[in-house]
Write a protein that holds these residues in place. Structure first.
Motif, short mmCIF file in Angstrom:
data_model
loop_
_atom_site.label_atom_id
_atom_site.label_comp_id
_atom_site.label_asym_id
_atom_site.label_seq_id
_atom_site.Cartn_x
_atom_site.Cartn_y
_atom_site.Cartn_z
N ARG A 1 43.90 43.91 33.87
CA ARG A 1 42.72 43.73 34.70
C ARG A 1 42.46 42.24 34.85
NH1 ARG A 1 37.23 46.34 32.70
NH2 ARG A 1 38.18 45.63 30.80
N THR A 2 42.15 41.82 36.06
CA THR A 2 41.84 40.43 36.35
C THR A 2 40.34 40.21 36.19
OG1 THR A 2 43.64 40.33 37.95
CG2 THR A 2 41.93 38.67 38.16
N VAL A 3 39.95 39.14 35.52
CA VAL A 3 38.55 38.78 35.41
C VAL A 3 38.26 37.74 36.48
CG1 VAL A 3 36.78 37.76 33.94
CG2 VAL A 3 38.49 39.29 32.94
N LEU A 4 37.29 38.05 37.34
CA LEU A 4 36.95 37.14 38.43
C LEU A 4 35.65 36.41 38.12
CD1 LEU A 4 37.84 39.33 41.54
CD2 LEU A 4 39.20 37.56 40.43
N ALA B 1 37.27 33.68 44.25
CA ALA B 1 37.29 35.07 43.78
C ALA B 1 36.93 36.02 44.92
CB ALA B 1 36.34 35.24 42.61
N LEU C 1 39.27 38.99 46.70
CA LEU C 1 38.84 40.38 46.93
C LEU C 1 38.93 40.74 48.41
CD1 LEU C 1 35.76 40.66 44.55
CD2 LEU C 1 37.95 41.86 44.33
N LEU D 1 43.24 45.92 43.53
CA LEU D 1 43.13 44.90 42.48
C LEU D 1 42.22 45.46 41.40
CD1 LEU D 1 43.58 41.95 41.49
CD2 LEU D 1 41.47 41.37 42.67
N ARG D 2 42.75 45.59 40.21
CA ARG D 2 41.93 46.00 39.07
C ARG D 2 41.24 44.75 38.56
NH1 ARG D 2 45.37 49.07 34.81
NH2 ARG D 2 43.30 49.01 33.88
N TRP D 3 39.91 44.76 38.58
CA TRP D 3 39.21 43.55 38.23
C TRP D 3 37.88 43.85 37.53
CZ3 TRP D 3 34.53 41.67 40.29
CH2 TRP D 3 33.98 42.44 41.31
N ASP E 1 33.04 38.24 35.54
CA ASP E 1 32.86 37.49 34.30
C ASP E 1 31.42 37.54 33.80
OD1 ASP E 1 31.70 35.93 36.25
OD2 ASP E 1 32.49 34.04 35.49
N PRO F 1 34.20 46.54 40.87
CA PRO F 1 34.90 46.32 39.61
C PRO F 1 35.22 47.65 38.94
CG PRO F 1 32.59 45.71 39.42
CD PRO F 1 32.83 46.04 40.84
#
Length: 157
Positions: A3-6, A18, A22, A32-34, A37, A54
């Motif tokens: 998972r990406t942290v935006l 960010a 998206l 996109l799995r995100w 923050d 998210p």
């Protein structure tokens, strides 16, 4: 798959990048799995409800999200934007004034407001008032994706 942290809470260029990521994933119909923050970004996240939510949290975003809530199409000398993020106030915008078209196209990539000339900054401010551009800590980015997969009948735009 990780998972990406935006960095939605960072403000400025990081947040604009960010949001662009998206938006561009939405445009290309990519998943996109995100995760954000922060649970409390410094802007109204309803601006982003047209983008995939998210993975966790954000129940209002998850409930409201649907593909094609906000998008744009380009023609020669104009841009048409369909905004259905708020069902009670759906809108279609045709940007045909050269200054508005220039401003919209100039913030497809995150742009520092101070680097834009005064007329473009004024047009970006108008687009931000209509909730078509996110402005955060001196940076601006356009919100409507340019969809490649058509979500509605072609007569709807």
């Amino acid at each position: 798959m990780s998972r990406t942290v935006l960095p939605l809470g960072a403000g400025g260029r990081d947040t604009a990048d960010a949001v662009r990521l998206l938006r561009d994933c939405q445009s290309a119909a990519r998943t996109l799995r995100w995760a954000p923050d922060t649970d409390d970004p410094p802007f109204d996240t309803a601006l982003l409800h047209h983008l995939p939510p998210p993975e966790t949290g954000a129940p209002a975003w998850r409930e409201r999200y649907a593909y094609g809530l906000l998008y744009h199409r380009r023609g020669p000398g104009f841009v048409t934007v369909m905004d259905r993020r708020d069902p009670a106030a759906s809108a279609r915008f045709t940007l045909d004034a050269p200054a508005l078209v220039e401003a919209f196209l100039s913030v497809q990539e995150p742009a520092e407001l101070d680097a834009l000339d005064a007329s473009v900054r004024e047009s970006v401010a108008l687009l931000a008032e209509e909730r078509l551009v996110l402005v955060t800590d001196g940076w601006a980015v356009a919100l409507p994706p340019r969809l490649r997969r058509w979500p509605v009948p072609c007569t709807s735009v």
